[in-house]
Design a protein around this motif. Structure first.
Motif: not given
Ligand SMILES: Cc1cc2nc3c(=O)[nH]c(=O)nc-3n(C[C@H](O)[C@H](O)[C@H](O)COP(=O)(O)OP(=O)(O)OC[C@H]3O[C@@H](n4cnc5c(N)ncnc54)[C@H](O)[C@@H]3O)c2cc1C
Length: 476
Positions: A27, A48, A70, A332, A345
């Motif tokens: 992600s 992934e 956003a 996150d 993000m």
């Molecule tokens: C309702 C909502 C609205 C949001 N709105 C905003 C916004 O307006 N602006 C903004 O900047 N942020 C927003 N966010 C936050 C944003 O979505 C996250 O901060 C961003 O996606 C970064 O997250 P990440 O990549 O750390 O984790 P995630 O996006 O949660 O991705 C985790 C990834 O890891 C993969 N994964 C998990 N476990 C495993 C495993 N064991 N093996 C292989 N793959 C795995 C998943 O499939 C996924 O692809 C929002 C969040 C929510 C909940």
């Protein structure tokens, strides 16, 4: 294992290569970490669990992608440095550049924000569009391999357990066996549900302490066809609840394909129902009627989707006395914020930017031994300001629970006056928006020039919210 990289590749591996790095989770945080690692390691493998769509589509592993996302200016700056031309590509794909506060009807703290073109802009688009463009560029990097539909099931450690040396992967497709992948560095970017604390515990490492501020937030989202006759003088509407007792929020945002994404949400007990009548009633009950006035006439083009977020959650890896070499946590998985502040993000981008600088410095200093400690310490400083904005803002609302940092009420009292002044003072509105966009630290609002302006506004303007705060109706 399937290498899905069938797109143009970079001609040669990076000059200062260090071996093999693995990123778990493709992600935003994982894609950005992988992009940075490709400049520092000979080979990078991104793992992934989902099948990754070729187009801008939401997917199971990122359920929040179906809700309004956003991208703050700070995040955009970093993304465009990592991926030159990204902004233009997004605009060609239908993203809209919007001016804040020029293009937004923004109701907060009991009044409308003053409207003017500030030159502070944001690209408005759907989360899947942004992620798909970033992903396409990352997957095109020559020294990157992506393993889709593989779950990382655990970590592999050195015999003395001081170092992570790889991961075990479990294919999601039938008939394929679990296997081990070796690496010199593994990055956990698996999001809020990260299993790192559980994976490290049997290796003898303590769990990080957590800060959790309970918000009980709920999002309900629906798409509408854009209709200029329903919204004539703005592109975005954002209605925030008036603290301390109002709990309901709404946002309407343009996304590609001539659509509006409308997200209604609320703190504990203030969630919007996922049915026609309840959704409209929730919109009508917001602190201002602007979203209701649009969606009661616009054509809905999707079902409702919902998402719950119980808390702002921060895992304090920087406070751990011991952490294995060869391992890191980002995105996150380290800190997830109340999404209404739109920070996740951009904070992932800021962490990736820091990661790049730390890897460059480690290259000069001759190695990655003890790398995690320095990275976590610096990442904590990156997170501190957005955390202060989100948690400080949340504590304005009744029912929000958790450990409040000393001085929070006083800061909120002052920031309440800043909010109030943004109803009529463009200079203060600009100062405030730059903090929200993560371009400036919250401390910039305490610059003597800003404080004087706030005091002047306080003397000249008294709106109901200001009066509520000055009467001592402060957040609980
Ligand atoms: C309702 C909502 C609205 C949001 N709105 C905003 C916004 O307006 N602006 C903004 O900047 N942020 C927003 N966010 C936050 C944003 O979505 C996250 O901060 C961003 O996606 C970064 O997250 P990440 O990549 O750390 O984790 P995630 O996006 O949660 O991705 C985790 C990834 O890891 C993969 N994964 C998990 N476990 C495993 C495993 N064991 N093996 C292989 N793959 C795995 C998943 O499939 C996924 O692809 C929002 C969040 C929510 C909940």
């Amino acid at each position: 294992m399937r290498d899905i990289v069938d797109r143009p590749r970079r001609a040669s591996p990076p000059p200062t290569s260090r071996g093999h790095a693995i990123v778990i989770g493709a992600s935003m945080a994982g894609l950005l970490a992988a992009r940075v690692l490709c400049d520092h390691f000979a080979r990078v493998t991104l793992i992934e669990r989902d099948s990754l769509p070729a187009q801008a589509e939401s997917r199971k592993g990122v359920p929040q992608g179906r809700h309004l996302h956003a991208l703050h200016a700070k995040g955009e700056q970093i993304l465009c440095r990592l991926f030159p031309g990204l902004g233009d590509g997004l605009i060609q794909a239908g993203a809209t550049r919007v001016d804040l506060p020029g293009d937004i009807v923004w109701f907060h703290f009991g009044g409308y924000n003053v409207r003017f073109k500030s030159g502070l802009t944001q690209l408005a688009m759907s989360r899947p569009l942004l992620e798909s463009h970033v992903r396409r560029r990352v997957l095109a990097i020559a020294n990157l391999t992506c393993l889709e539909q593989y779950d990382v099931a655990g970590l592999v450690a050195s015999p003395d357990r001081t170092r992570i040396t790889g991961v075990t992967v479990r294919p999601r497709t039938e008939g394929r066996a679990e296997s081990t992948l070796d690496a010199d560095l593994v990055v956990d970017a698996t999001g809020r549900g990260s299993r790192t604390p559980l994976w490290l515990e049997p290796l003898g490492y303590p769990k990080p302490t957590e800060s959790a501020i309970s918000i009980g937030y709920g999002y309900t989202t629906r798409l509408y066809r854009q209709d200029p006759t329903c919204l004539t003088d703005a592109r975005i509407i954002f209605i925030q609840p008036t603290p301390p007792h109002d709990k309901r929020l709404g946002a309407l945002y343009p996304i590609e394909g001539g659509r509006w994404i409308v997200t209604l949400g609320g703190y504990k007990g203030g969630h919007a129902p996922a049915d026609e009548q309840g959704f409209l009633e929730h919109a009508k009950s917001l602190a201002a009627p602007d979203i209701y006035n649009v969606i009661c006439r616009a054509e809905p083009i999707s079902d409702f989707v919902t998402h719950g977020l119980p808390s702002n959650l921060r895992r304090h890896y920087e406070k751990l006395a011991r952490f294995p070499d060869g391992y890191l946590v980002m995105g996150d998985a380290m800190c997830s914020f109340n999404p209404i502040y739109g920070q996740g993000m951009s904070v992932s981008a800021m962490e990736a930017d820091l990661f790049d600088r730390c890897l460059t410095a480690a290259g000069r200093q001759g190695g990655l031994r003890g790398f995690a400690r320095g990275f976590f310490n610096d990442a904590a400083k990156v997170i501190d300001n957005p955390w202060m904005i989100a948690v400080g803002g949340d504590f304005l609302y009744s029912g929000v629970e958790g450990k409040k940092a000393p001085g929070t009420d006083l800061v909120n009292w002052y920031v309440g006056h800043v909010h109030n002044a943004t109803h009529h003072d463009p200079a203060l509105a600009s100062a405030f928006i730059q903090v929200l966009m993560l371009l400036k630290a919250p401390s910039s609002l305490f610059h003597p020039r800003v404080v004087l302006r706030v005091l002047k506004n306080r003397l000249l303007n008294r709106s109901p919210v200001y009066q509520a705060i000055s009467r001592g109706v402060t957040p609980r």
